[in-house]
Design a protein around this motif. Structure first.
Motif, mmCIF file in Angstrom:
data_model
loop_
_atom_site.group_PDB
_atom_site.id
_atom_site.type_symbol
_atom_site.label_atom_id
_atom_site.label_comp_id
_atom_site.label_asym_id
_atom_site.label_seq_id
_atom_site.Cartn_x
_atom_site.Cartn_y
_atom_site.Cartn_z
ATOM 1 N N GLU A 1 0.844 -1.182 0.000
ATOM 2 C CA GLU A 1 0.000 0.000 0.000
ATOM 3 C C GLU A 1 0.886 1.241 0.000
ATOM 4 O O GLU A 1 1.653 1.472 0.935
ATOM 5 N N LEU A 2 0.764 2.035 -1.048
ATOM 6 C CA LEU A 2 1.547 3.260 -1.190
ATOM 7 C C LEU A 2 0.765 4.446 -0.637
ATOM 8 O O LEU A 2 -0.453 4.543 -0.821
ATOM 9 N N GLY A 3 1.486 5.359 0.050
ATOM 10 C CA GLY A 3 0.831 6.509 0.651
ATOM 11 C C GLY A 3 -0.238 6.077 1.633
ATOM 12 O O GLY A 3 -1.358 6.590 1.630
ATOM 13 N N CYS A 4 0.114 5.165 2.523
ATOM 14 C CA CYS A 4 -0.883 4.410 3.284
ATOM 15 C C CYS A 4 -1.637 5.214 4.332
ATOM 16 O O CYS A 4 -2.827 4.993 4.553
ATOM 17 N N VAL B 1 1.998 -7.909 3.716
ATOM 18 C CA VAL B 1 1.456 -6.599 3.403
ATOM 19 C C VAL B 1 2.467 -5.573 3.874
ATOM 20 O O VAL B 1 2.819 -5.523 5.056
ATOM 21 N N HIS B 2 2.956 -4.764 2.937
ATOM 22 C CA HIS B 2 3.937 -3.736 3.248
ATOM 23 C C HIS B 2 3.284 -2.372 3.084
ATOM 24 O O HIS B 2 2.598 -2.111 2.097
ATOM 25 N N PHE B 3 3.493 -1.512 4.068
ATOM 26 C CA PHE B 3 2.888 -0.190 4.111
ATOM 27 C C PHE B 3 3.959 0.862 3.878
ATOM 28 O O PHE B 3 4.997 0.850 4.532
ATOM 29 N N GLN B 4 3.694 1.795 2.955
ATOM 30 C CA GLN B 4 4.630 2.884 2.689
ATOM 31 C C GLN B 4 3.942 4.218 2.898
ATOM 32 O O GLN B 4 2.803 4.425 2.481
ATOM 33 N N VAL C 1 -0.251 -7.298 -5.659
ATOM 34 C CA VAL C 1 -1.302 -6.284 -5.599
ATOM 35 C C VAL C 1 -0.712 -5.009 -4.994
ATOM 36 O O VAL C 1 -0.070 -5.066 -3.945
ATOM 37 N N ILE C 2 -0.913 -3.895 -5.672
ATOM 38 C CA ILE C 2 -0.506 -2.592 -5.135
ATOM 39 C C ILE C 2 -1.762 -1.756 -4.929
ATOM 40 O O ILE C 2 -2.608 -1.664 -5.830
ATOM 41 N N LEU C 3 -1.893 -1.177 -3.759
ATOM 42 C CA LEU C 3 -3.060 -0.379 -3.388
ATOM 43 C C LEU C 3 -2.635 1.062 -3.154
ATOM 44 O O LEU C 3 -1.581 1.310 -2.569
#
Length: 310
Positions: free
Chosen positions: A127-130, A147-150, A227-229
């Protein structure tokens, strides 16, 4: 991603500044800044043990089409020493406010899963810009393997994202029924702070083709995220090309998918889903499909788009 009522219909529309813009931060900085931005903060991984202990964190629930998730509330002034601002260029990118797009994205993911168009179980998710991280948290609860949070700001991850993830994982929402994948308590969650122009250097799963991959990163057919969110990430025109390049570096080929929730236009700041879509279409590498359109009167028209390699 700031202090916000749990009822999504009360969520605020995009507001760059309260009242008059701050000296030196005219709206034209978003497309061609007259003054250079402050130096970018270093890209770093934030460990769960680095959660902020000196910021008051309170929780409330937010109902999203029958699923109740837990979100935190923190005071912007306690975290950043300023208040009543959604964005301070180069210093704070709005991560403490819960934007409408985050909720739209969770609803869309749930709908896509129910229609058999998406599975999050066993997938690697970024998740980008989470900010609050609700879409990524939903992926955790749906059984993703990692799940990686940025977020741009380490402070957002430390004071809000990590506590939100912990609160939801420790207390699985009761409305996650048996017809959905059981919560995967073994989901690997990691947190990364930094600008989109550099953060690929520390993300664990990045494609190995023309990306300047470190030797300890995943390369080849196994590289990238399934998956990128991202929600409300395309408001600033100057950042759109960088964001698009990051997606191509991080998305698994050929079957990876990106879900983007955004307003069609961010009036007064120039960005929007259609500006980003024009970059995607001009490049011709990713195919795009609009999967949801939201016109509920709480803000200007919102959309959710899906991208994948052609």
């Amino acid at each position: 991603m700031e202090q916000q009522p749990s009822n999504s219909s009360k969520m605020e529309t995009f507001r760059l500044f309260d009242g008059n813009p701050q000296p030196g931060f005219g709206l034209n900085f978003l497309e061609s800044p007259e003054k250079p931005f402050p130096a970018l903060p270093p890209c770093v991984e934030i460990l769960p043990s680095q959660v902020s202990s000196n910021v008051k964190y309170t929780v409330e629930s937010v109902d999203i089409d029958g699923i109740t998730l837990i979100k935190g509330r923190v005071n912007t002034k306690e975290v950043f020493a300023f208040s009543n601002l959604d964005l301070v260029p180069g210093k704070y990118e709005g991560g403490l406010k819960l934007w409408e797009g985050s909720v739209d994205l969770v609803k869309t993911l749930q709908s896509e899963m129910q229609d058999g168009k998406l599975s999050l179980a066993g997938k690697r998710v970024l998740e980008l810009g989470c900010g609050h991280g609700l879409p990524g948290i939903f992926a955790c609860l749906m059984g993703s393997s990692s799940v990686h949070f940025q977020d741009f700001n380490a402070e957002v991850l430390q004071s809000l994202t990590i506590p939100n993830v912990n609160a939801n994982i420790q207390q699985k929402p009761k409305s996650i029924g048996t017809d959905m994948t059981e919560c995967n308590t073994k989901t690997e969650t990691r947190f990364f702070a930094g600008d989109w122009s550099e953060v690929q250097n520390i993300l664990p799963y990045v494609r190995g083709d023309d990306c300047g991959i470190n030797s300890d990163q995943e390369v080849g057919n196994g590289g990238g995220y399934d998956v990128i969110l991202m929600a409300e990430t395309v408001y600033a025109i100057y950042a759109l090309p960088t964001l698009y390049q990051l997606l191509k570096k991080c998305l698994t080929s050929p079957h990876g998918v990106v879900y983007m929730a955004a307003k069609k236009h961010y009036f007064g700041v120039g960005g929007g889903s259609r500006r980003f879509l024009s970059i995607v279409e001009k490049d011709g590498v990713l195919a795009s499909t609009m999967v949801a359109e939201i016109a509920d009167g709480s803000s200007n028209l919102r959309e959710v788009w899906k991208f994948h390699f052609k």
